[in-house]
Design a protein around this motif. Structure first.
Motif: not given
Length: 320
Positions: A47-65
């Motif tokens: 959870r701590r890591k997810f909170d820290y990079i949440c917005s970055d993770y969504t950008v990565m996933l969006n790029e992959l779509t």
């Protein structure tokens, strides 16, 4: 006649070998991307890591779509999980302050492109975040261009680009956004210079490299839009090709090599030798657990821990 037939069959054999090799590399590439995505999924179970990079993770996933296919479908499914996890914890992930407000914008753009109940996200944005926006004056940006402050320039452009693309792609939906200064920043950025070479301090040289790649990312909104044609596009292509060997062979830097070949692909040069070479380099350096990165990276903060894997996964998926 016999010699002609032999030449024909030899040419046919060579062609089949080449085709078989390309198909095998394509399959290897997809499997490596899939394993990298699984590592990111496992990484974000914390959870701590997810909170820290949440917005970055969504950008990565969006790029992959963006390229669709099997990987795009997996990324879309992962995004739905991210949205569901975020919806019930918005005040903790995106706090009511300036940092939380700007950090939310990249998440908001990705969220807007995909289907999910909107109300809790809109409510949090409008009631807790929108009041905290404050633009960097154009004069400050102009001064940073003059002084070649690449890190500062990159940070300002990244924040501003999401204001710009939200306004441009979803006009009228978010009147609470600050003034769109991105077009003025961009015109100033195009007048800037890339002054350092490999004789400079390695830190400032790398800052310059990453500034160049992020000029591509902000102007394409991480691959959503094409980069405008013109002299500046050619300037960036030439810069990346000129410095590719430094990143790949001298420094053997995974993150920068990945960003270089990703940008070349987005700029229409996916079939160049640098991209082909870079793909092989990245495939050869994946860890057994699916991630990429050095021991030092993996001992740092969550963003640094995942950045290599993020950069490589999107670069491999975008490459032909």
């Amino acid at each position: 006649m016999f010699c002609k037939k032999m030449r024909f069959f030899i040419a046919l054999f060579v062609s089949l070998v080449i085709v078989d090799s390309l198909v095998a590399q394509s399959l290897d590439k997809e499997e490596s991307v899939r394993r990298g995505m699984q590592w990111m999924r496992d990484f974000n179970c914390n959870r701590r890591k997810f909170d820290y990079i949440c917005s970055d993770y969504t950008v990565m996933l969006n790029e992959l779509t963006l390229q669709g296919g099997r990987i795009g479908r997996i990324a879309e499914s992962d995004l739905q999980v991210v949205f569901a996890r975020t919806a019930c914890r918005l005040p903790l992930i995106f706090e009511s302050n300036a940092y939380g407000a700007w950090d939310f914008l990249s998440f908001l753009y990705t969220f807007q492109r995909h289907s999910f109940p909107r109300k809790p996200f809109y409510d949090h944005f409008r009631s807790k975040l929108a009041k905290h926006f404050k633009n960097i004056p154009v004069e400050v940006f102009a001064n940073a261009v003059k002084n070649n402050e690449y890190v500062k320039l990159g940070d300002i452009l990244i924040d501003a680009c999401f204001v710009h693309w939200l306004n441009k792609d979803y006009p009228g939906v978010f009147p609470e956004l600050p003034e769109d200064l991105y077009p003025q920043y961009w015109e100033l950025a195009k007048k800037g210079k890339f002054i350092y070479d490999d004789k400079a301090d390695i830190v400032v040289f790398f800052d310059q490299h990453y500034y160049v790649t992020h000029l591509v990312y902000v102007q394409t909104n991480y691959g959503v839009h094409p980069f405008p044609e013109g002299d500046f596009k050619e300037k960036i292509i030439n810069y990346i090709k000129k410095h590719y060997e430094y990143a790949r062979y001298k420094e053997k830097d995974l993150d920068l090599t990945a960003e270089f070949i990703h940008c070349l692909t987005m700029l229409g040069h996916g079939d160049c030798e640098q991209v082909k070479d870079g793909v092989k380099f990245l495939l050869a350096n994946q860890h057994a657990n699916g991630s990429w990165g050095t021991k030092e990276d993996l001992a740092s903060d969550p963003y640094v821990q995942c950045h290599s894997t993020w950069a490589v996964v999107v670069a491999l998926h975008a490459a032909p």
